[in-house]
Design a protein around this motif. Sequence first.
Motif, short mmCIF file in Angstrom:
data_model
loop_
_atom_site.label_atom_id
_atom_site.label_comp_id
_atom_site.label_asym_id
_atom_site.label_seq_id
_atom_site.Cartn_x
_atom_site.Cartn_y
_atom_site.Cartn_z
N UNK A 1 1.12 -0.95 -0.13
CA UNK A 1 -0.23 0.09 -0.08
C UNK A 1 0.35 0.95 -0.16
N UNK A 2 1.80 1.51 0.61
CA UNK A 2 2.51 2.36 1.05
C UNK A 2 3.52 2.75 -0.58
N UNK A 3 3.70 1.08 -1.10
CA UNK A 3 4.41 2.21 -2.32
C UNK A 3 5.95 0.94 -2.06
N UNK A 4 6.34 -0.16 -1.73
CA UNK A 4 7.70 -0.57 -1.79
C UNK A 4 7.30 -1.30 -3.02
N UNK A 5 8.29 -1.29 -3.62
CA UNK A 5 7.59 -2.42 -5.76
C UNK A 5 7.91 -3.82 -5.33
N UNK A 6 8.66 -4.60 -4.14
CA UNK A 6 9.41 -5.14 -4.33
C UNK A 6 9.59 -6.19 -3.22
N UNK A 7 8.36 -7.10 -2.61
CA UNK A 7 7.93 -7.46 -0.92
C UNK A 7 7.94 -8.99 -1.41
N UNK A 8 8.55 -9.22 -0.60
CA UNK A 8 7.57 -10.94 -0.39
C UNK A 8 7.87 -11.80 0.39
N UNK A 9 6.92 -12.70 0.50
CA UNK A 9 6.93 -13.99 2.12
C UNK A 9 7.20 -15.10 1.64
N UNK A 10 7.79 -15.52 2.61
CA UNK A 10 8.84 -16.76 2.88
C UNK A 10 6.82 -18.00 2.87
N UNK A 11 7.40 -18.13 1.40
CA UNK A 11 6.97 -19.64 1.38
C UNK A 11 6.57 -20.82 2.44
N UNK A 12 5.46 -20.81 3.54
CA UNK A 12 5.15 -22.13 4.58
C UNK A 12 6.12 -20.70 6.25
N UNK A 13 6.45 -20.17 5.86
CA UNK A 13 6.91 -19.78 7.33
C UNK A 13 8.50 -20.02 7.80
N UNK A 14 8.77 -20.08 8.74
CA UNK A 14 10.01 -20.39 9.23
C UNK A 14 10.15 -21.76 9.04
N UNK A 15 9.71 -22.20 9.06
CA UNK A 15 9.32 -23.97 9.32
C UNK A 15 9.97 -24.19 8.06
N UNK A 16 9.71 -23.42 7.07
CA UNK A 16 10.24 -23.97 5.29
C UNK A 16 11.71 -23.59 5.32
N UNK A 17 12.25 -22.81 6.21
CA UNK A 17 13.39 -22.50 6.05
C UNK A 17 14.32 -23.26 7.28
N UNK A 18 13.37 -23.39 8.43
CA UNK A 18 14.20 -24.39 8.39
C UNK A 18 15.09 -26.13 8.04
N UNK A 19 12.87 -26.06 7.69
CA UNK A 19 13.13 -27.88 7.09
C UNK A 19 14.21 -27.71 6.03
#
Length: 453
Positions: free
Chosen positions: A274-292
């Motif tokens: 909404x503010x205007x940041x052009x490249x916003x990403x979210x880790x799919x599956x949350x932190x557990x995806x990083x751990x796994x």
Amino acid sequence: MRKISKLMVCVLIITSLAFFTGCSSDTSVDNNSDVAIDEVNKEEVPVIQAITTEELQEKLEDNDWIVVDTRINDAYIGWELEGAVRGGHIKGAVDFSANWLRMEVEDRDNLLQDVLKTKGITSDKNVVLYDANGEDVSIVAEYLVQQGIENIYRYDVKEWAMDEELPMESYPNHHLVVPASWISELIENGNNGKPYKIFEVSWGDVSEDYLNGHIPGAVHINTDDVEEGPIWNRLSDSELEEFAKNYGITVDATVVLYGSDSTPAFRVATILKYMGVEDVRVLNGGFVAWENGGYETETEEREKQPVEAFGATVPVNKNYIVDLPQAKEILADQESSKLVDIRSWEEYIGTTSGYSYIEGKGRPAGAVWGHDLNNYRNIDNTMKNAAEIKSMWNEWGISSDQRLSFFCGTGWRAAEVLVYAEVMGLENISLFDGGWNEWQDDASNPIELGESN
């Protein structure tokens, strides 16, 4: 050592010259022999036969066959992973990730049974399982055999992906939700010299989860820095700009968000967009995806690195988040617009408000139920199959060509669904920020209780 099933033994000893050693099978899909004899125990062991690309093409339109993508969700939605030169899935394939069988979640067995039914993976079907790493198919095949499904075939999707003429499907904006491997590469290559930030997002001060281990370089964001009570709407535009500068966020930075619970990460993502940041990403599956994924973590608390300017006047994308007047406009235009409720069924019909601090019960008159957030997540908390999401919507007259605004109690759950809708390629979409909390706060706003007519 963990006990390995007989099926897994047969699968794991596949070589480039023969698919099984000690398990005899022709690789043709026309082979009538669908069992092999275990010479040690004299028991019948189901055999996974191979299927060629040409044979698979012929079966795609056959209702007696079903094609199943067993890879991680990121590959299914469009990311090029594990050597596949094209991202996405074979057109028409359903998903049943081997990763779901690795998860330890409450009532997993019943949840998986429901998944099989939803996707039409049944014992009367010929089931083609494909992967790109040579491992996921074996894991899913073993589980399916346990469920009484025996007509199973295996395929390497890398072969399909190499032929540009063979149809594959990707979600138009799959880049908005990223695999852990993408974040790892981002850190390793420093985003090729471009500015980037990684944030762990949760409510309150630095959490125990963060201190126990987080993605290297990640800074904690407290959601109180972007919203305030009692309604819990976003802060004013000028305050949001100060928030961005305080956290070192600029309009041209790549911003990656995650959390042990992904919901607050999606909440901040929608505000940044909404503010205007052009490249916003979210880790799919949350932190557990990083751990796994086996990636390293750190326990050092990272400090914010403020900047002097955000780089734009907030808001750049004003219509990405709407307020009460716009929500009423949407409700007044039921033919081409829908105000979509992403709360539980009990909240929707008014048996509970869902919150200790919200007294009113019910829904804005005219709002439709878009299903609870849990119905948008797979067992590993990745994004649900888009076809299944649209099927849920169809039940309530919600279509992707309408103007859709999603809401919940205070904007968290609906924010996640909003991003998923954008991943799917929907354009005329928004978050009704105030949601039920703001609506019920004014007694003059009409409400409905019970099931819809």
